[in-house]
Design an enzyme around this catalytic site. Structure first.
Site, PDB file in Angstrom:
ATOM      1  CG  ASP A   1      -2.069   0.971   1.094  1.00 37.01           C
ATOM      2  OD1 ASP A   1      -3.219   0.511   1.017  1.00 37.01           O
ATOM      3  OD2 ASP A   1      -1.813   2.202   1.045  1.00 37.01           O
ATOM      4  CB  ILE A   2       0.785   4.224  -2.197  1.00 41.65           C
ATOM      5  CG1 ILE A   2       1.877   5.082  -2.802  1.00 41.65           C
ATOM      6  CG2 ILE A   2      -0.465   5.016  -1.887  1.00 41.65           C
ATOM      7  CD1 ILE A   2       1.522   5.616  -4.184  1.00 41.65           C
TER       8      ILE A   2
ATOM      9  CG  HIS B   1      -8.576  -3.166  -2.284  1.00 39.01           C
ATOM     10  ND1 HIS B   1      -9.462  -2.410  -3.034  1.00 39.01           N
ATOM     11  CD2 HIS B   1      -8.358  -2.467  -1.155  1.00 39.01           C
ATOM     12  CE1 HIS B   1      -9.759  -1.312  -2.375  1.00 39.01           C
ATOM     13  NE2 HIS B   1      -9.107  -1.316  -1.220  1.00 39.01           N
TER      14      HIS B   1
HETATM   15  P1  AMP Z   1      -9.687   1.402   0.256  1.00 33.16           P
HETATM   16  O1  AMP Z   1      -9.759   2.748   0.915  1.00 33.16           O
HETATM   17  O2  AMP Z   1     -10.083   0.256   1.117  1.00 33.16           O
HETATM   18  O3  AMP Z   1     -10.384   1.421  -1.089  1.00 33.16           O
HETATM   19  O4  AMP Z   1      -8.137   1.151  -0.021  1.00 33.16           O
HETATM   20  C1  AMP Z   1      -7.459   1.692  -1.123  1.00 33.16           C
HETATM   21  C2  AMP Z   1      -6.006   1.649  -0.771  1.00 33.16           C
HETATM   22  O5  AMP Z   1      -5.257   1.788  -1.948  1.00 33.16           O
HETATM   23  C3  AMP Z   1      -5.547   2.761   0.176  1.00 33.16           C
HETATM   24  O6  AMP Z   1      -5.033   2.197   1.375  1.00 33.16           O
HETATM   25  C4  AMP Z   1      -4.493   3.504  -0.635  1.00 33.16           C
HETATM   26  O7  AMP Z   1      -3.406   3.940   0.151  1.00 33.16           O
HETATM   27  C5  AMP Z   1      -4.076   2.452  -1.641  1.00 33.16           C
HETATM   28  N1  AMP Z   1      -3.546   2.948  -2.895  1.00 33.16           N
HETATM   29  C6  AMP Z   1      -4.090   3.887  -3.706  1.00 33.16           C
HETATM   30  N2  AMP Z   1      -3.324   4.055  -4.797  1.00 33.16           N
HETATM   31  C7  AMP Z   1      -2.290   3.195  -4.677  1.00 33.16           C
HETATM   32  C8  AMP Z   1      -1.143   2.889  -5.488  1.00 33.16           C
HETATM   33  N3  AMP Z   1      -0.929   3.511  -6.652  1.00 33.16           N
HETATM   34  N4  AMP Z   1      -0.265   1.955  -5.039  1.00 33.16           N
HETATM   35  C9  AMP Z   1      -0.476   1.332  -3.861  1.00 33.16           C
HETATM   36  N5  AMP Z   1      -1.531   1.562  -3.069  1.00 33.16           N
HETATM   37  C10 AMP Z   1      -2.427   2.482  -3.460  1.00 33.16           C
END
Ligand code: AMP
Length: 123
Positions: A31-32, A101
């Site tokens: 996760d970023i 996810h």
């Molecule tokens: P959710 O809020 O459950 O939909 O989780 C989405 C997750 O995706 C969040 O924890 C973000 O930090 C993560 N995220 C968004 N863009 C990216 C990316 N490009 N690479 C890795 N994680 C990401």
């Protein structure tokens, strides 16, 4: 409505990600914006927008995400200490990316209940 999200771009290697696991059905990457020392997202390569879109036909993919989570726990050494898996659904669940996810969080003791500060209680 297109099911393409930023996660489709990660699957297609159109944008970079720190990928920790891949097979024919799933991809896992860091996760970023990590919320724990280990915070990985496990996604199906076939886009399913939300838990509301899970059907008998695609539900095997959801089971597979848990198989991958357990594999990661073994490989990264936190299976015994424990970890948390979370799947958020829609706005009240805190979902921001509409490609379903599994969050796999580990490396520290998690608090419970998960909601704190802002949206409290049962009311
Ligand atoms: P959710 O809020 O459950 O939909 O989780 C989405 C997750 O995706 C969040 O924890 C973000 O930090 C993560 N995220 C968004 N863009 C990216 C990316 N490009 N690479 C890795 N994680 C990401």
């Amino acid at each position: 409505m297109s099911s393409e999200t930023i996660f489709t771009k990660i699957i297609n290697r159109e944008i970079p990600a720190d990928i920790v696991y891949e097979d024919e059905k799933a991809l896992a990457f860091r996760d970023i914006n990590p919320q724990a020392p280990f915070h990985v997202l496990v996604i199906p390569k076939t886009a399913i927008a939300t838990i509301n879109d899970v059907t008998e036909e695609n539900s095997h993919l959801i089971g597979h995400l848990y198989v991958v989570a357990a594999k990661l726990a073994q490989e990264h050494g936190f299976a015994e200490d424990g970890y948390r898996v979370v799947m958020n659904c829609n706005e009240h669940g805190g979902q921001t990316v509409y490609h379903l996810h599994l969050h796999v969080l580990a490396g520290k003791e998690m608090g419970w209940p998960p909601y704190q500060d802002t949206k409290k209680g049962l009311a």
